[in-house]
Design an enzyme around this catalytic site. Structure first.
Site, PDB file in Angstrom:
ATOM      1  N   LEU A   1       0.823  -1.224   0.000  1.00 49.59           N
ATOM      2  CA  LEU A   1       0.000   0.000   0.000  1.00 49.59           C
ATOM      3  C   LEU A   1       0.857   1.274   0.000  1.00 49.59           C
ATOM      4  O   LEU A   1       0.403   2.325   0.441  1.00 49.59           O
ATOM      5  CB  LEU A   1      -0.990   0.007   1.187  1.00 49.59           C
ATOM      6  CG  LEU A   1      -1.979  -1.166   1.213  1.00 49.59           C
ATOM      7  CD1 LEU A   1      -2.907  -1.055   2.427  1.00 49.59           C
ATOM      8  CD2 LEU A   1      -2.815  -1.221  -0.070  1.00 49.59           C
TER       9      LEU A   1
ATOM     10  N   TYR B   1      15.113   3.552 -12.927  1.00 46.64           N
ATOM     11  CA  TYR B   1      13.874   2.780 -13.079  1.00 46.64           C
ATOM     12  C   TYR B   1      13.956   1.856 -14.306  1.00 46.64           C
ATOM     13  O   TYR B   1      13.730   0.650 -14.208  1.00 46.64           O
ATOM     14  CB  TYR B   1      12.689   3.746 -13.203  1.00 46.64           C
ATOM     15  CG  TYR B   1      11.400   3.089 -13.618  1.00 46.64           C
ATOM     16  CD1 TYR B   1      10.653   2.349 -12.703  1.00 46.64           C
ATOM     17  CD2 TYR B   1      10.926   3.186 -14.934  1.00 46.64           C
ATOM     18  CE1 TYR B   1       9.467   1.728 -13.094  1.00 46.64           C
ATOM     19  CE2 TYR B   1       9.752   2.574 -15.330  1.00 46.64           C
ATOM     20  CZ  TYR B   1       9.030   1.845 -14.406  1.00 46.64           C
ATOM     21  OH  TYR B   1       7.866   1.220 -14.787  1.00 46.64           O
TER      22      TYR B   1
HETATM   23  C1  UD2 Z   1       6.378   7.053 -19.550  1.00 44.92           C
HETATM   24  C2  UD2 Z   1       6.065   6.345 -18.244  1.00 44.92           C
HETATM   25  C3  UD2 Z   1       7.295   6.234 -17.411  1.00 44.92           C
HETATM   26  C4  UD2 Z   1       8.438   5.607 -18.192  1.00 44.92           C
HETATM   27  C5  UD2 Z   1       8.663   6.398 -19.489  1.00 44.92           C
HETATM   28  C6  UD2 Z   1       9.699   5.724 -20.350  1.00 44.92           C
HETATM   29  C7  UD2 Z   1       3.761   6.794 -17.650  1.00 44.92           C
HETATM   30  C8  UD2 Z   1       2.842   7.557 -16.772  1.00 44.92           C
HETATM   31  N1  UD2 Z   1       5.075   7.073 -17.503  1.00 44.92           N
HETATM   32  O1  UD2 Z   1       6.730   8.395 -19.292  1.00 44.92           O
HETATM   33  O2  UD2 Z   1       7.005   5.424 -16.270  1.00 44.92           O
HETATM   34  O3  UD2 Z   1       8.123   4.264 -18.478  1.00 44.92           O
HETATM   35  O4  UD2 Z   1       7.444   6.448 -20.238  1.00 44.92           O
HETATM   36  O5  UD2 Z   1       9.857   6.341 -21.562  1.00 44.92           O
HETATM   37  O6  UD2 Z   1       3.361   5.924 -18.425  1.00 44.92           O
HETATM   38  N2  UD2 Z   1       2.813  15.796 -20.702  1.00 44.92           N
HETATM   39  C9  UD2 Z   1       2.193  16.993 -20.968  1.00 44.92           C
HETATM   40  N3  UD2 Z   1       1.503  17.572 -19.958  1.00 44.92           N
HETATM   41  C10 UD2 Z   1       1.403  17.040 -18.714  1.00 44.92           C
HETATM   42  C11 UD2 Z   1       2.044  15.821 -18.463  1.00 44.92           C
HETATM   43  C12 UD2 Z   1       2.761  15.213 -19.496  1.00 44.92           C
HETATM   44  O7  UD2 Z   1       2.279  17.515 -22.068  1.00 44.92           O
HETATM   45  O8  UD2 Z   1       0.752  17.635 -17.847  1.00 44.92           O
HETATM   46  C13 UD2 Z   1       3.513  15.127 -21.823  1.00 44.92           C
HETATM   47  C14 UD2 Z   1       4.942  14.786 -21.492  1.00 44.92           C
HETATM   48  O9  UD2 Z   1       5.763  15.882 -21.708  1.00 44.92           O
HETATM   49  C15 UD2 Z   1       5.165  13.618 -22.477  1.00 44.92           C
HETATM   50  C16 UD2 Z   1       3.791  12.947 -22.576  1.00 44.92           C
HETATM   51  O10 UD2 Z   1       2.868  13.890 -22.079  1.00 44.92           O
HETATM   52  O11 UD2 Z   1       5.546  14.094 -23.730  1.00 44.92           O
HETATM   53  C17 UD2 Z   1       3.679  11.696 -21.748  1.00 44.92           C
HETATM   54  O12 UD2 Z   1       4.090  11.990 -20.421  1.00 44.92           O
HETATM   55  P1  UD2 Z   1       3.869  10.960 -19.221  1.00 44.92           P
HETATM   56  O13 UD2 Z   1       4.458  11.582 -18.012  1.00 44.92           O
HETATM   57  O14 UD2 Z   1       2.449  10.531 -19.167  1.00 44.92           O
HETATM   58  O15 UD2 Z   1       4.675   9.674 -19.670  1.00 44.92           O
HETATM   59  P2  UD2 Z   1       6.180   9.506 -20.250  1.00 44.92           P
HETATM   60  O16 UD2 Z   1       6.042   9.002 -21.654  1.00 44.92           O
HETATM   61  O17 UD2 Z   1       6.993  10.714 -20.035  1.00 44.92           O
END
Ligand code: UD2
Length: 324
Positions: free
Chosen positions: A35, A144
Protein backbone atom coordinates in the site's frame (compact mmCIF):
# COMPACT_ATOMS: atom_id res chain seq x y z
CA UNK A 1 -5.47 -25.31 -15.30
CA UNK A 2 -4.91 -24.34 -11.65
CA UNK A 3 -6.69 -21.05 -11.10
CA UNK A 4 -4.93 -19.89 -7.91
CA UNK A 5 -2.67 -16.92 -8.52
CA UNK A 6 -0.86 -14.25 -6.53
CA UNK A 7 -0.73 -10.64 -7.79
CA UNK A 8 2.00 -8.45 -6.32
CA UNK A 9 0.97 -4.80 -6.55
CA UNK A 10 -2.67 -5.91 -6.82
CA UNK A 11 -3.94 -2.79 -5.03
CA UNK A 12 -2.29 -0.48 -7.57
CA UNK A 13 -3.56 1.02 -10.80
CA UNK A 14 -2.79 -1.82 -13.22
CA UNK A 15 -2.82 -4.56 -10.56
CA UNK A 16 -6.33 -3.79 -9.32
CA UNK A 17 -7.66 -3.81 -12.89
CA UNK A 18 -5.98 -7.18 -13.40
CA UNK A 19 -7.55 -8.52 -10.19
CA UNK A 20 -11.03 -7.46 -11.39
CA UNK A 21 -10.67 -9.55 -14.54
CA UNK A 22 -9.12 -12.53 -12.73
CA UNK A 23 -12.03 -12.64 -10.28
CA UNK A 24 -14.53 -12.31 -13.11
CA UNK A 25 -12.94 -15.29 -14.79
CA UNK A 26 -13.27 -17.43 -11.66
CA UNK A 27 -9.72 -17.31 -10.32
CA UNK A 28 -8.75 -17.60 -6.67
CA UNK A 29 -6.60 -14.49 -6.13
CA UNK A 30 -4.17 -13.36 -3.43
CA UNK A 31 -3.10 -9.74 -3.56
CA UNK A 32 0.26 -8.90 -2.00
CA UNK A 33 0.73 -5.14 -1.70
CA UNK A 34 2.42 -2.86 0.83
CA UNK A 35 0.00 0.00 0.00
CA UNK A 36 2.93 2.38 -0.56
CA UNK A 37 1.34 3.69 -3.75
CA UNK A 38 -1.58 1.29 -4.08
CA UNK A 39 -4.72 1.72 -2.02
CA UNK A 40 -7.49 -0.41 -0.53
CA UNK A 41 -9.85 2.01 -2.32
CA UNK A 42 -8.84 0.29 -5.58
CA UNK A 43 -9.93 -3.14 -4.31
CA UNK A 44 -12.66 -2.29 -1.79
CA UNK A 45 -15.42 -3.45 -4.19
CA UNK A 46 -13.82 -6.92 -4.22
CA UNK A 47 -12.89 -7.34 -0.55
CA UNK A 48 -16.06 -9.33 0.27
CA UNK A 49 -15.34 -11.86 -2.49
CA UNK A 50 -14.50 -15.27 -0.93
CA UNK A 51 -12.07 -15.95 -3.78
CA UNK A 52 -9.93 -12.94 -2.84
CA UNK A 53 -7.40 -12.60 -0.04
CA UNK A 54 -5.25 -9.60 0.74
CA UNK A 55 -1.75 -9.66 2.27
CA UNK A 56 -0.34 -6.26 3.24
CA UNK A 57 3.37 -6.75 2.71
CA UNK A 58 6.49 -5.45 0.95
CA UNK A 59 7.70 -7.81 -1.82
CA UNK A 60 11.04 -7.98 0.01
CA UNK A 61 9.26 -9.71 2.92
CA UNK A 62 7.27 -12.26 0.92
CA UNK A 63 7.41 -15.69 2.59
CA UNK A 64 6.68 -19.33 1.58
CA UNK A 65 3.34 -19.18 3.43
CA UNK A 66 2.19 -16.41 1.08
CA UNK A 67 2.77 -18.74 -1.87
CA UNK A 68 1.09 -21.88 -0.57
CA UNK A 69 -1.20 -23.39 -3.23
CA UNK A 70 -0.28 -20.69 -5.75
CA UNK A 71 0.23 -21.81 -9.34
CA UNK A 72 1.56 -18.60 -10.89
CA UNK A 73 2.61 -15.12 -9.80
CA UNK A 74 1.74 -11.92 -11.64
CA UNK A 75 4.54 -9.62 -10.45
CA UNK A 76 3.40 -6.00 -10.86
CA UNK A 77 4.56 -4.39 -7.60
CA UNK A 78 7.03 -1.58 -8.36
CA UNK A 79 8.00 1.98 -7.75
CA UNK A 80 6.92 3.52 -11.05
CA UNK A 81 8.03 7.13 -10.76
CA UNK A 82 10.99 7.71 -13.10
CA UNK A 83 11.93 11.04 -11.51
CA UNK A 84 11.93 9.52 -8.01
CA UNK A 85 14.20 6.75 -9.29
CA UNK A 86 16.78 9.37 -10.28
CA UNK A 87 16.47 11.14 -6.91
CA UNK A 88 16.72 7.88 -4.93
CA UNK A 89 18.25 5.10 -7.04
CA UNK A 90 19.00 2.92 -3.98
CA UNK A 91 15.34 2.77 -3.00
CA UNK A 92 14.42 2.09 -6.61
CA UNK A 93 16.89 -0.81 -6.69
CA UNK A 94 15.58 -2.14 -3.36
CA UNK A 95 12.05 -2.41 -4.68
CA UNK A 96 12.38 -2.85 -8.43
CA UNK A 97 15.47 -5.08 -8.53
CA UNK A 98 15.96 -6.74 -5.12
CA UNK A 99 12.20 -7.07 -4.70
CA UNK A 100 11.95 -8.95 -7.98
CA UNK A 101 14.88 -11.16 -6.99
CA UNK A 102 13.15 -11.96 -3.71
CA UNK A 103 9.89 -12.82 -5.50
CA UNK A 104 11.82 -15.17 -7.80
CA UNK A 105 13.75 -16.82 -4.96
CA UNK A 106 10.62 -17.45 -2.92
CA UNK A 107 8.85 -18.75 -6.06
CA UNK A 108 11.75 -21.13 -6.73
CA UNK A 109 11.60 -22.45 -3.16
CA UNK A 110 7.82 -22.87 -3.39
CA UNK A 111 8.10 -24.72 -6.73
CA UNK A 112 6.11 -22.10 -8.65
CA UNK A 113 6.38 -22.80 -12.35
CA UNK A 114 5.51 -19.44 -13.85
CA UNK A 115 6.04 -15.71 -13.19
CA UNK A 116 4.46 -12.99 -15.34
CA UNK A 117 6.30 -9.69 -14.95
CA UNK A 118 5.38 -6.16 -16.03
CA UNK A 119 8.45 -4.39 -17.37
CA UNK A 120 8.40 -1.06 -19.19
CA UNK A 121 9.14 0.76 -22.44
CA UNK A 122 11.65 2.62 -20.24
CA UNK A 123 14.15 -0.23 -20.89
CA UNK A 124 14.68 1.10 -24.45
CA UNK A 125 15.58 4.72 -23.64
CA UNK A 126 15.74 7.15 -26.56
CA UNK A 127 15.74 4.48 -29.23
CA UNK A 128 16.09 5.35 -32.93
CA UNK A 129 13.88 2.49 -34.06
CA UNK A 130 10.24 3.68 -33.89
CA UNK A 131 8.01 1.69 -33.90
CA UNK A 132 10.23 -0.26 -31.54
CA UNK A 133 10.67 -4.04 -31.66
CA UNK A 134 11.62 -6.18 -28.67
CA UNK A 135 15.12 -6.57 -30.17
CA UNK A 136 15.87 -2.83 -30.32
CA UNK A 137 18.85 -1.50 -28.35
CA UNK A 138 18.35 -1.07 -24.61
CA UNK A 139 19.89 2.08 -23.22
CA UNK A 140 17.62 3.08 -20.33
CA UNK A 141 17.73 6.73 -19.28
CA UNK A 142 16.84 6.19 -15.62
CA UNK A 143 17.53 3.81 -12.71
CA UNK A 144 13.87 2.78 -13.08
CA UNK A 145 14.39 1.65 -16.69
CA UNK A 146 17.68 0.01 -15.77
CA UNK A 147 16.18 -1.94 -12.88
CA UNK A 148 13.23 -3.07 -14.99
CA UNK A 149 15.70 -4.29 -17.63
CA UNK A 150 17.90 -6.01 -15.06
CA UNK A 151 14.83 -7.67 -13.50
CA UNK A 152 13.81 -9.02 -16.90
CA UNK A 153 17.29 -10.53 -17.14
CA UNK A 154 16.75 -12.16 -13.73
CA UNK A 155 13.62 -13.86 -15.05
CA UNK A 156 15.55 -15.14 -18.05
CA UNK A 157 18.27 -16.47 -15.72
CA UNK A 158 15.72 -18.27 -13.56
CA UNK A 159 14.35 -19.84 -16.70
CA UNK A 160 17.80 -21.00 -17.84
CA UNK A 161 19.00 -22.20 -14.45
CA UNK A 162 15.80 -23.42 -12.78
CA UNK A 163 13.40 -23.94 -15.69
CA UNK A 164 10.97 -21.37 -14.27
CA UNK A 165 8.72 -20.18 -17.10
CA UNK A 166 8.14 -16.48 -17.59
CA UNK A 167 6.35 -13.75 -19.47
CA UNK A 168 7.92 -10.28 -19.58
CA UNK A 169 5.54 -7.55 -20.74
CA UNK A 170 7.17 -4.24 -21.71
CA UNK A 171 4.31 -1.84 -21.16
CA UNK A 172 4.09 1.41 -23.13
CA UNK A 173 1.96 4.33 -21.77
CA UNK A 174 -0.86 2.64 -19.84
CA UNK A 175 -3.96 4.71 -18.95
CA UNK A 176 -7.44 4.17 -17.58
CA UNK A 177 -9.52 3.91 -14.41
CA UNK A 178 -7.70 4.26 -11.07
CA UNK A 179 -4.60 5.98 -12.45
CA UNK A 180 -3.73 8.56 -9.82
CA UNK A 181 -3.47 12.12 -11.23
CA UNK A 182 -2.15 13.70 -8.03
CA UNK A 183 1.60 13.51 -8.68
CA UNK A 184 3.39 16.02 -10.99
CA UNK A 185 4.73 13.00 -12.92
CA UNK A 186 1.46 11.07 -13.07
CA UNK A 187 0.45 9.80 -16.48
CA UNK A 188 -0.62 12.63 -18.76
CA UNK A 189 -4.06 11.16 -19.49
CA UNK A 190 -5.05 10.99 -15.82
CA UNK A 191 -4.11 14.66 -15.51
CA UNK A 192 -5.85 15.76 -18.71
CA UNK A 193 -9.03 13.93 -17.63
CA UNK A 194 -8.99 15.61 -14.26
CA UNK A 195 -8.36 19.08 -15.68
CA UNK A 196 -11.00 18.57 -18.38
CA UNK A 197 -13.59 17.56 -15.76
CA UNK A 198 -13.01 20.93 -14.06
CA UNK A 199 -12.83 22.93 -17.33
CA UNK A 200 -9.24 23.86 -16.44
CA UNK A 201 -6.45 24.44 -18.98
CA UNK A 202 -4.71 21.37 -20.38
CA UNK A 203 -0.95 22.01 -20.30
CA UNK A 204 1.15 20.43 -23.00
CA UNK A 205 4.91 20.45 -22.43
CA UNK A 206 6.61 21.28 -25.74
CA UNK A 207 5.17 21.68 -29.23
CA UNK A 208 2.53 18.97 -28.87
CA UNK A 209 3.96 16.98 -31.76
CA UNK A 210 5.60 14.44 -29.46
CA UNK A 211 3.95 11.02 -29.58
CA UNK A 212 3.21 8.14 -27.23
CA UNK A 213 1.65 4.70 -27.61
CA UNK A 214 -1.27 4.92 -25.16
CA UNK A 215 -2.65 1.54 -24.18
CA UNK A 216 -5.87 1.00 -22.24
CA UNK A 217 -5.41 -0.68 -18.86
CA UNK A 218 -8.19 -3.23 -19.40
CA UNK A 219 -6.48 -4.39 -22.59
CA UNK A 220 -3.24 -4.82 -20.66
CA UNK A 221 -5.06 -6.82 -17.95
CA UNK A 222 -6.78 -9.04 -20.51
CA UNK A 223 -3.50 -9.63 -22.38
CA UNK A 224 -1.75 -10.71 -19.18
CA UNK A 225 -4.48 -13.24 -18.45
CA UNK A 226 -4.48 -14.53 -22.02
CA UNK A 227 -0.71 -14.92 -21.80
CA UNK A 228 -1.21 -17.10 -18.71
CA UNK A 229 -4.11 -19.11 -20.10
CA UNK A 230 -2.40 -19.73 -23.46
CA UNK A 231 0.82 -20.57 -21.60
CA UNK A 232 3.01 -18.40 -23.84
CA UNK A 233 6.55 -17.54 -22.77
CA UNK A 234 9.02 -14.75 -23.54
CA UNK A 235 9.33 -10.99 -23.83
CA UNK A 236 6.63 -8.90 -25.49
CA UNK A 237 5.94 -5.23 -26.18
CA UNK A 238 2.47 -4.26 -24.98
CA UNK A 239 1.01 -1.28 -26.78
CA UNK A 240 -1.43 -0.49 -29.56
CA UNK A 241 1.21 0.03 -32.23
CA UNK A 242 -0.31 3.49 -32.95
CA UNK A 243 1.30 6.83 -32.19
CA UNK A 244 -0.82 9.60 -30.73
CA UNK A 245 0.51 13.15 -30.59
CA UNK A 246 -0.08 15.18 -27.43
CA UNK A 247 -2.03 17.78 -29.45
CA UNK A 248 -4.36 15.07 -30.75
CA UNK A 249 -4.68 13.58 -27.27
CA UNK A 250 -5.63 16.91 -25.66
CA UNK A 251 -8.25 17.63 -28.35
CA UNK A 252 -9.70 14.10 -28.03
CA UNK A 253 -9.96 14.44 -24.22
CA UNK A 254 -11.86 17.73 -24.64
CA UNK A 255 -14.10 16.16 -27.27
CA UNK A 256 -14.88 13.01 -25.26
CA UNK A 257 -15.53 14.82 -21.99
CA UNK A 258 -17.43 17.74 -23.52
CA UNK A 259 -15.14 20.05 -21.56
CA UNK A 260 -14.72 23.81 -22.02
CA UNK A 261 -10.98 23.54 -21.30
CA UNK A 262 -8.47 25.30 -23.52
CA UNK A 263 -5.02 23.96 -24.44
CA UNK A 264 -1.77 25.76 -23.59
CA UNK A 265 1.78 24.87 -24.60
CA UNK A 266 4.62 25.36 -22.14
CA UNK A 267 8.36 24.68 -22.24
CA UNK A 268 9.23 21.09 -23.04
CA UNK A 269 10.34 18.77 -20.27
CA UNK A 270 14.09 18.29 -20.03
CA UNK A 271 15.53 14.95 -21.13
CA UNK A 272 12.32 13.71 -22.64
CA UNK A 273 12.05 11.43 -25.67
CA UNK A 274 10.03 12.78 -28.62
CA UNK A 275 8.52 9.68 -30.24
CA UNK A 276 7.47 6.44 -28.58
CA UNK A 277 5.53 3.60 -30.16
CA UNK A 278 5.90 -0.15 -30.20
CA UNK A 279 5.65 -2.82 -32.80
CA UNK A 280 3.29 -5.34 -31.17
CA UNK A 281 3.42 -8.05 -33.85
CA UNK A 282 5.05 -10.57 -31.54
CA UNK A 283 2.26 -10.32 -28.95
CA UNK A 284 -0.45 -10.33 -31.62
CA UNK A 285 0.85 -13.47 -33.27
CA UNK A 286 1.40 -15.27 -29.94
CA UNK A 287 -1.98 -14.41 -28.40
CA UNK A 288 -4.15 -14.10 -31.49
CA UNK A 289 -5.35 -10.83 -30.02
CA UNK A 290 -3.67 -7.71 -28.66
CA UNK A 291 -4.32 -4.42 -26.91
CA UNK A 292 -5.90 -2.33 -29.62
CA UNK A 293 -8.64 -0.19 -28.07
CA UNK A 294 -8.40 3.10 -29.99
CA UNK A 295 -7.53 6.21 -28.01
CA UNK A 296 -11.01 7.68 -28.52
CA UNK A 297 -12.72 4.47 -27.42
CA UNK A 298 -10.44 4.08 -24.38
CA UNK A 299 -10.93 7.70 -23.32
CA UNK A 300 -14.70 7.34 -23.66
CA UNK A 301 -14.74 4.22 -21.45
CA UNK A 302 -12.43 5.87 -18.93
CA UNK A 303 -14.68 8.93 -18.87
CA UNK A 304 -17.74 6.74 -18.23
CA UNK A 305 -16.04 5.11 -15.23
CA UNK A 306 -15.26 8.55 -13.81
CA UNK A 307 -18.82 9.69 -14.32
CA UNK A 308 -20.97 6.67 -13.41
CA UNK A 309 -20.84 3.67 -11.11
CA UNK A 310 -17.32 2.38 -11.61
CA UNK A 311 -17.81 -1.32 -10.95
CA UNK A 312 -20.80 -1.70 -13.24
CA UNK A 313 -19.16 0.11 -16.14
CA UNK A 314 -15.81 -1.57 -15.66
CA UNK A 315 -17.48 -4.98 -15.93
CA UNK A 316 -18.93 -3.94 -19.27
CA UNK A 317 -15.44 -2.87 -20.31
CA UNK A 318 -13.96 -6.27 -19.49
CA UNK A 319 -16.70 -8.12 -21.28
CA UNK A 320 -16.00 -6.01 -24.36
CA UNK A 321 -12.33 -6.85 -24.42
CA UNK A 322 -12.37 -10.51 -23.38
CA UNK A 323 -15.17 -11.45 -25.75
CA UNK A 324 -13.15 -10.36 -28.79
C1 UD2 B 1 6.38 7.05 -19.55
C2 UD2 B 1 6.06 6.35 -18.24
C3 UD2 B 1 7.30 6.23 -17.41
C4 UD2 B 1 8.44 5.61 -18.19
C5 UD2 B 1 8.66 6.40 -19.49
C6 UD2 B 1 9.70 5.72 -20.35
C7 UD2 B 1 3.76 6.79 -17.65
C8 UD2 B 1 2.84 7.56 -16.77
N1 UD2 B 1 5.07 7.07 -17.50
O1 UD2 B 1 6.73 8.40 -19.29
O2 UD2 B 1 7.00 5.42 -16.27
O3 UD2 B 1 8.12 4.26 -18.48
O4 UD2 B 1 7.44 6.45 -20.24
O5 UD2 B 1 9.86 6.34 -21.56
O6 UD2 B 1 3.36 5.92 -18.42
N2 UD2 B 1 2.81 15.80 -20.70
C9 UD2 B 1 2.19 16.99 -20.97
N3 UD2 B 1 1.50 17.57 -19.96
C10 UD2 B 1 1.40 17.04 -18.71
C11 UD2 B 1 2.04 15.82 -18.46
C12 UD2 B 1 2.76 15.21 -19.50
O7 UD2 B 1 2.28 17.51 -22.07
O8 UD2 B 1 0.75 17.64 -17.85
C13 UD2 B 1 3.51 15.13 -21.82
C14 UD2 B 1 4.94 14.79 -21.49
O9 UD2 B 1 5.76 15.88 -21.71
C15 UD2 B 1 5.17 13.62 -22.48
C16 UD2 B 1 3.79 12.95 -22.58
O10 UD2 B 1 2.87 13.89 -22.08
O11 UD2 B 1 5.55 14.09 -23.73
C17 UD2 B 1 3.68 11.70 -21.75
O12 UD2 B 1 4.09 11.99 -20.42
P1 UD2 B 1 3.87 10.96 -19.22
O13 UD2 B 1 4.46 11.58 -18.01
O14 UD2 B 1 2.45 10.53 -19.17
O15 UD2 B 1 4.67 9.67 -19.67
P2 UD2 B 1 6.18 9.51 -20.25
O16 UD2 B 1 6.04 9.00 -21.65
O17 UD2 B 1 6.99 10.71 -20.04
Amino acid sequence: MNRTVLVTGGAGFIGSNLVDVLLERGYQVSILDDLSTGSTRNISHNLGNPRLSFIEKDINDISPVDLQGVDAVFHLAARVNVVDSIADPMEDARVNYNGTLNVLERCREAGIKKVLFTSSAAVYGDVEEVPTTEDASKEPLSPYGNHKYASGNLLRLYNQIHGMKNVIFRLFNVYGPRQDPSNPYSGVISKFMEWASKDQELTIFGDGGQTRDFVYVKDVAASLIMAYEKDIEGTFNVGTGSETSLDHLANTVIDVTGSKSSIVHREKRAGEIYRSCCLNKKLKSSLGWAPDTSIKEGLSKYHLTLTFNYTRVSKLGYRDTLDK
